[in-house]
Every structure is written in C-alpha cells, then in structure tokens.
Design an enzyme around this catalytic site. Structure first.
Site, short mmCIF file in Angstrom:
data_model
loop_
_atom_site.label_atom_id
_atom_site.label_comp_id
_atom_site.label_asym_id
_atom_site.label_seq_id
_atom_site.Cartn_x
_atom_site.Cartn_y
_atom_site.Cartn_z
CG ASN A 95 -2.10 -0.95 1.04
OD1 ASN A 95 -2.54 -1.23 -0.06
ND2 ASN A 95 -2.60 -1.47 2.15
CB SER A 121 -8.28 -5.07 -3.03
OG SER A 121 -9.35 -5.15 -2.11
N GLY A 123 -7.30 -9.17 0.88
CA GLY A 123 -7.08 -9.57 2.26
C GLY A 123 -6.77 -11.05 2.41
CE LYS A 171 -5.73 -2.18 -2.00
NZ LYS A 171 -5.37 -1.77 -0.67
CG HIS A 174 -10.03 -0.37 -3.36
ND1 HIS A 174 -9.59 -0.81 -2.13
CD2 HIS A 174 -10.78 -1.39 -3.86
CE1 HIS A 174 -10.05 -2.02 -1.87
NE2 HIS A 174 -10.77 -2.40 -2.92
CG ASN A 175 -7.39 0.71 0.75
OD1 ASN A 175 -7.74 -0.05 -0.14
ND2 ASN A 175 -6.48 0.38 1.64
CD GLU A 178 -11.26 -1.51 2.81
OE1 GLU A 178 -10.58 -1.47 3.86
OE2 GLU A 178 -10.87 -2.08 1.77
CE1 TYR A 179 -9.27 3.12 5.28
CE2 TYR A 179 -9.28 5.16 6.51
CZ TYR A 179 -8.61 4.03 6.07
OH TYR A 179 -7.31 3.83 6.43
#
Length: 298
Positions: A95, A121, A123, A171, A174-175, A178-179
C-alpha cells in the site's frame, strides 16, 4: 513462469501459495525464518535473503514485494538495484503512496530496470477467491507480468490502469471508499442494536445480502462477525487506519474535490482511539460554566 517474492505476511504467503498452485516457480524470502518455512510447505522455494532470491531466478527476472509501505520499500529498492540486471522487473504490491511509486519507477529506470505498482485488494480471503489487482507501469512490463496477474486474480480481476503510480492511486481511492462503506454499515447496525426491537443482527445482515441494494462482500463479513459474537462484546471499538484513507482525503483537498463521507469516516477512526478525550472535557467544562449544567467527575 518464475517469480521472486519478498514478504510473507498474511497476504504475501497466501499470494505465494496461490502462484505455486497456479503452476509458477516461486522463490520466496522474508525477514523471519518461520514464514520462509511455511512457504516451503506450500511448494515455494524458500531462501534466506534477497540476494538468494535473485540468484535463483533466470533473467529477465521478476521480483514482487509485499512489504510495509515507506522506508522498507526504499530499502528494498536500494538493495535490489545492484543485484539485478537491465531488463529485470520490480513489483510493489503493498500500500505505497503513489508519489513514492512514481519516484521509485524513475530511480529504477535509471538502472534499466522496470517497475510496476500493483494495488492489491483481497485480504486473507484472496488465496481462495483471488486478488483484485490495480496495476500501473509501462505496457511491456505489464505484458510480461500478465501470467502472474491472471493467476492471482479472479476472472477480469486485474487491470492496467495507467503509468507508474496509477495502480497505487486507484488502490488509494479504493481504500478511501472502503472506509466510507464500513462506516455506513457500522452506523446502521449501531442504530439497529440500539432500537427497542432486539433485532437478530446476523439474520438482518444475511437478509440484506439476498438481493438488497446494500448487499456486498463487506456485509457478508459483517454477518460472519455477528455470528461469532452477536454483540461484539469481545472487541474494543478501536479502529486503526493503513494511511490510504488519509492520502485519499489529502488528494481530494489538493484536487478541490469534496469528499465528506470519506473524510468523516477517517475522522471517526481517529476518534475511536481516544478515551475520555480532552476536547470532550472542555465541552463539559464550558457547559458547566455558561449554563450551570451538571458534569460527571471521575
């Protein structure tokens, strides 16, 4: 094909395993002896150092790093440059900040080395279902890497999004998204939990995943979490952040793009780490001073 892998943490080890299962020769290393031995158990060639990784690969080589962002990646780049030869390829699947990726690409290019930033992505579930990969770099480098990307990703699960830095930019956003999604689910389930109806939260989460417009993989994970601990009594409400939410907010400000949901979700994570915050004591003190309102002491 052959690939070197550096970093065998939760994602790195699973990615190595998926590549081996896909028929690739993987030479892997880590700072710890335990993860190296685990990689061997899953079919990789485990070695003790970066130099041994490079030595075990036939040129032109590919070395993929899954290590923490920041100085560790710079240290790896500095260490690998004298070991590699012109035409070799370095991939950063962590990241990293996209500015750093642009800088590292330029530095490696000075030595005739290619660079790909791969936003990753998936996990801990990626081993089973595959990894979504957002890759940036020159087209020739991506073409070389395509067999690896195709093995790691599910069908249509990787995309060349642009030049070096673009993969980590996508990315990053993207995160940030996600938050916001996680915060929305968290607030909704808190309202359900506080209601007078005694809702069965695992069942509600399961219901919403059956054709609802809010169905998602995150909601499936919420269902799993509630099944394990319906009231989440075994957890503290302390939420860390990887840094990419902060970068997303900073980039939004720099670009003049309003992003209130992502910003507030980040601030809520910061607030989650405070117990009896000083600012709240100030608020209580002010209410007592101007209105004589009751306050609670220790």
């Amino acid at each position: 094909m052959e690939i070197g892998f550096v970093g065998l943490g939760r994602m790195g080890l699973n990615m190595t395993t998926r590549l081996v299962q896909g028929g690739h020769k993987v030479v892997a290393t880590d700072r710890g002896a335990g993860p190296i031995e685990e990689a061997r158990k899953h079919g990789a060639i485990g070695v003790a150092s970066l130099a041994e990784v490079v030595h075990a690969l036939a040129p032109p080589r590919i070395v993929w790093a899954m290590i923490p962002a920041g100085p560790p990646v710079d240290e790896l780049v500095d260490s690998v440059i004298p070991l590699l030869a012109r035409g070799d390829l370095v991939v950063d699947g962590g990241n990293s900040n996209y500015h750093d990726s642009q800088r590292r690409a330029a530095k490696l290019a000075e030595h005739g080395l290619s660079f790909v930033d791969a936003g990753t992505s998936g996990g801990i579930w990626g081993l089973k279902v595959g990894y979504c990969l957002m890759v940036g770099g020159e087209a020739a480098a991506i073409e070389r890497l395509a067999p690896v990307l195709t093995t790691l990703a599910p069908k249509e699960g990787w995309l060349h999004v642009g030049p070096a830095g673009a993969g980590h930019f996508v990315k990053m956003v993207h995160n940030g998204i996600e938050y916001g999604l996680m915060q929305s689910y968290a607030e909704g389930f808190e309202i359900l939990n506080a209601s007078p109806f005694g809702f069965d939260l695992p069942k509600v989460a399961h219901l919403w995943n059956q054709g609802s417009v809010v169905r998602s993989w995150l909601l499936e994970l919420a269902e799993l979490a509630f099944e394990k601990d319906p009231k989440l009594e075994g957890l503290r409400g302390y939420v860390e952040d990887s840094g990419e939410g902060r970068w997303t907010v900073a980039e939004a400000i720099e670009l003049g793009v309003p992003a209130p949901v992502i910003t507030l979700s980040l601030l809520n994570r910061l607030a989650s780490r405070q117990t009896d915050a000083f600012r709240n004591k100030v608020l209580a003190a002010l209410r007592a001073e101007f209105g004589g309102h009751a306050v609670k002491g220790r």
